[in-house]
Design a protein around this motif. Structure first.
Motif, PDB file in Angstrom:
ATOM      1  N   TRP A 284      81.927  20.974  20.457  1.00  0.00           N
ATOM      2  CA  TRP A 284      81.370  21.573  19.239  1.00  0.00           C
ATOM      3  C   TRP A 284      79.910  21.195  19.046  1.00  0.00           C
ATOM      4  O   TRP A 284      79.104  22.004  18.559  1.00  0.00           O
TER       5      TRP A 284
ATOM      6  N   LEU B  12      77.122  23.973  18.600  1.00  0.00           N
ATOM      7  CA  LEU B  12      76.500  24.123  17.283  1.00  0.00           C
ATOM      8  C   LEU B  12      75.127  23.479  17.153  1.00  0.00           C
ATOM      9  O   LEU B  12      74.484  23.642  16.100  1.00  0.00           O
TER      10      LEU B  12
ATOM     11  N   ASN C 137      73.610  29.229  18.177  1.00  0.00           N
ATOM     12  CA  ASN C 137      72.261  29.553  17.697  1.00  0.00           C
ATOM     13  C   ASN C 137      71.512  30.436  18.692  1.00  0.00           C
ATOM     14  O   ASN C 137      70.778  31.352  18.299  1.00  0.00           O
TER      15      ASN C 137
ATOM     16  N   ILE D   3      70.003  27.725  12.815  1.00  0.00           N
ATOM     17  CA  ILE D   3      70.727  27.253  11.634  1.00  0.00           C
ATOM     18  C   ILE D   3      71.241  25.842  11.911  1.00  0.00           C
ATOM     19  O   ILE D   3      71.699  25.534  13.014  1.00  0.00           O
ATOM     20  N   SER D   4      71.180  24.979  10.929  1.00  0.00           N
ATOM     21  CA  SER D   4      71.676  23.597  11.069  1.00  0.00           C
ATOM     22  C   SER D   4      73.184  23.581  10.839  1.00  0.00           C
ATOM     23  O   SER D   4      73.655  23.479   9.700  1.00  0.00           O
ATOM     24  N   PHE D   5      73.926  23.701  11.918  1.00  0.00           N
ATOM     25  CA  PHE D   5      75.380  23.688  11.821  1.00  0.00           C
ATOM     26  C   PHE D   5      75.950  22.262  11.838  1.00  0.00           C
ATOM     27  O   PHE D   5      77.054  22.039  11.338  1.00  0.00           O
TER      28      PHE D   5
ATOM     29  N   SER E 297      78.863  20.934   7.044  1.00  0.00           N
ATOM     30  CA  SER E 297      79.482  22.028   7.798  1.00  0.00           C
ATOM     31  C   SER E 297      79.953  21.564   9.172  1.00  0.00           C
ATOM     32  O   SER E 297      81.032  21.947   9.632  1.00  0.00           O
ATOM     33  N   GLY E 298      79.158  20.723   9.839  1.00  0.00           N
ATOM     34  CA  GLY E 298      79.567  20.218  11.148  1.00  0.00           C
ATOM     35  C   GLY E 298      80.832  19.388  11.070  1.00  0.00           C
ATOM     36  O   GLY E 298      81.741  19.522  11.903  1.00  0.00           O
TER      37      GLY E 298
ATOM     38  N   ILE F 226      83.856  21.729  10.334  1.00  0.00           N
ATOM     39  CA  ILE F 226      84.246  22.517  11.516  1.00  0.00           C
ATOM     40  C   ILE F 226      84.971  21.628  12.525  1.00  0.00           C
ATOM     41  O   ILE F 226      86.048  21.968  13.024  1.00  0.00           O
TER      42      ILE F 226
END
Length: 553
Positions: free
Chosen positions: A117, A121, A128, A141-143, A148-149, A152
């Motif tokens: 992941w 991400l 991205n 985008i800062s996932f 959010s990280g 997920i």
């Protein structure tokens, strides 16, 4: 087993004693002593708890722990419903294939999935890059390294805990009730709200309880994918031990998450009914066992499509990590432009990787041997116990699956350090026996539930002694369960990161610990190679278990 005479019952009950004593010594005592240390603060017995509430960083960490655990639980339940419904509403062969898509990530190392992941991400990662090339976004985008990280990563790891009991509940639904409700004019929204949700709520609550308890003590995913605001209790426990040497503070955090886990477990066990959280699944009705797929409404098709998308979400990391391990570039990219075996050669030729793999295998053998013997004996002897003694023994055996691994790791670290058990294989091996024994116990108990106890009486009546009855009748019958338990014990040991971080040193570190250290510093293709090897080893072992199960059936 139920027909055993009193004297034989007492003899069988002794089979539970070795695992109970082992867990009291290497699980209950270290965790309890760590919790007691929370009252050993020089400023007073409750000073650590007062500091936990008064220091903003500690208070924020405690709130983040329960907040993130709640969000992950809600997301896991919401995502699990479409997946479980899809699995239960298709033909058996397709359901088996979809179940494999759930089980493969479920038994694949959480560290491997977290690593995948991060690759997917990160700022210039796969997702991205795809969005930038498609023109959907102008800047990455800062996932990850934020909430959010963490959500997920943790939802991906923990969602199968809800999918499996929900699938069993959906298989137990009587399809004729749903058809009758639809025939009487009920909309699908009313059918879901008034029939499906009430009939599956117990399974959903059981899965949610397991997810919440597991999330409370989570360490790897928040540490690798979260930021400062997502610091959870497990990270603060490690921080107070490694950096501050503040054992009372670590004990205070451990006490809170252990107490919360025990209370939730006790409530969930009672609400789950017969068999508890880890009881036998609900048997499918004749309607759901049919080879004919159900007729779908438009809403039904929407739920199925959502379930298919979530299944892809589950297997996506496994689809990405392996191809990237063959990329010729020193920077992680997908798809790889050129293929090479260079990184595999480095992993197998570098002494640190070879040593870590060898350490993992040796420690895994210790865990498999100890957990298989102790767990199998306890499963055989449990039926001879009665009343509260049986309940207490069963709860103690299951608790290592529920209690936060970080509390066990720190508790064993505190006990093993003076005994110099942190530089070899035995310290971590004993810890892995604690983690793996419940899996063996559950697998053997499941095999015993399918065993006809009158066979033991028949063998005894024909003059066979207790040992001969055990070796000639009982053990062959439960051999598939013992084999499955041994395989799960190896997977549990081979995938562990948290205990390995605290119970090994540089020379005795395992492969997952070495992967974790590399991911913490910089992700490169050798990390993808090592993660792929761990995933393949897990899949190989589970495939062997599947073949053994089919050959015995």
């Amino acid at each position: 087993m139920k027909a055993q005479r009193p004297k034989e019952n007492r003899r069988l009950a002794l089979a539970t004693a070795p695992l109970v004593l082992f867990l009291l010594l290497f699980f209950a005592y270290p965790v309890a002593r760590l919790c007691v240390l929370s009252f050993a603060d020089p400023e007073g017995p409750l000073a650590s708890y007062a500091r936990l509430l008064s220091v903003p960083a500690y208070r924020a960490g405690l709130m983040a722990t329960f907040g993130i655990s709640s969000l992950v639980t809600i997301l896991s339940v919401l995502c699990a419903y479409p997946v479980a419904y899809l699995m239960a509403s298709v033909r058996p062969r397709l359901a088996a294939l979809l179940g494999l898509c759930v089980l493969l990530p479920f038994w694949t190392s959480s560290l491997v999935r977290t690593t995948a992941w991060i690759i997917l991400l990160q700022r210039y990662g796969v997702i991205n890059s795809l969005l930038l090339h498609a023109g959907l976004i102008r800047s990455p985008i800062s996932f990850i390294y934020n909430l959010s990280g963490v959500l997920i990563g943790m939802t991906h790891v923990l969602m199968p805990f809800v999918v499996l009991p929900l699938y069993s509940a959906f298989r137990g639904l009587d399809r004729s009730q749903l058809d009758a409700a639809e025939g009487l004019g009920g909309s699908w929204l009313k059918i879901i709200g008034r029939l499906v949700l009430p009939l599956t709520s117990r399974a959903a609550c059981s899965g949610a309880a397991i997810v919440f308890m597991s999330a409370l003590g989570y360490y790897v995913t928040p540490a690798l994918m979260g930021g400062a605001r997502e610091t959870m209790a497990a990270q603060l426990i490690a921080f107070n031990v490694e950096d501050q040497l503040d054992w009372p503070m670590a004990g205070a955090f451990s006490s809170i998450i252990v107490a919360a886990s025990v209370m939730i477990f006790a409530c969930a066990q009672r609400l789950s009914g017969p068999g508890g959280l880890f009881g036998s699944p609900v048997k499918a009705t004749q309607a759901t066992r049919s080879d004919v797929a159900i007729r779908r409404s438009p809403l039904d098709w929407g739920v199925a499509a959502c379930g298919a998308a979530l299944l892809f979400f589950l297997i996506l990391p496994l689809l990405i990590i392996a191809p990237m391990s063959f990329g010729a570039s020193p920077f992680m990219s997908f798809p790889p432009e050129h293929l090479t075996w260079r990184w595999y050669h480095q992993v197998f030729t570098r002494p640190q990787w070879r040593a870590a793999l060898w350490n993992s295998l040796q420690i895994g053998m210790i865990a498999v041997t100890g957990a298989t013997i102790l767990g199998s004996l306890a499963a055989i002897g449990l039926d001879a116990l009665r009343g509260r003694v049986r309940t207490a023994a069963e709860m103690l055996i299951i608790m290592p699956m529920i209690a936060p691994a970080i509390a066990l790791a720190i508790g064993l670290y505190y006990e093993f350090a003076p005994l110099h058990l942190l530089s070899g294989h035995w310290g971590l091996g004993l810890g892995h026996i604690v983690l793996a024994s419940p899996f063996v116990f559950i697998a053997v108990r499941s095999a015993l539930q399918r065993f006809d106890p009158t066979l033991l009486d028949a063998a005894t009546g024909l003059g066979a002694g207790p040992l001969r009855v055990t070796y000639r009748v009982l053990l062959p019958a439960i051999a598939p369960g013992v084999a499955a338990g041994a395989i799960f014990a190896f997977v549990t040991s081979f995938d562990d990161v948290v205990l390995a971080l605290f119970l090994t040193d540089v020379r005795s570190r395992t492969l997952p610990r070495l992967i974790y250290e590399n991911v913490s510093q910089d992700i490169n293709p050798t990390v993808a190679v090592a993660s792929t090897l761990v995933a393949l080893a897990t899949l190989l072992v589970l495939s062997i278990n599947l073949l053994l199960t089919k050959s015995k059936s």
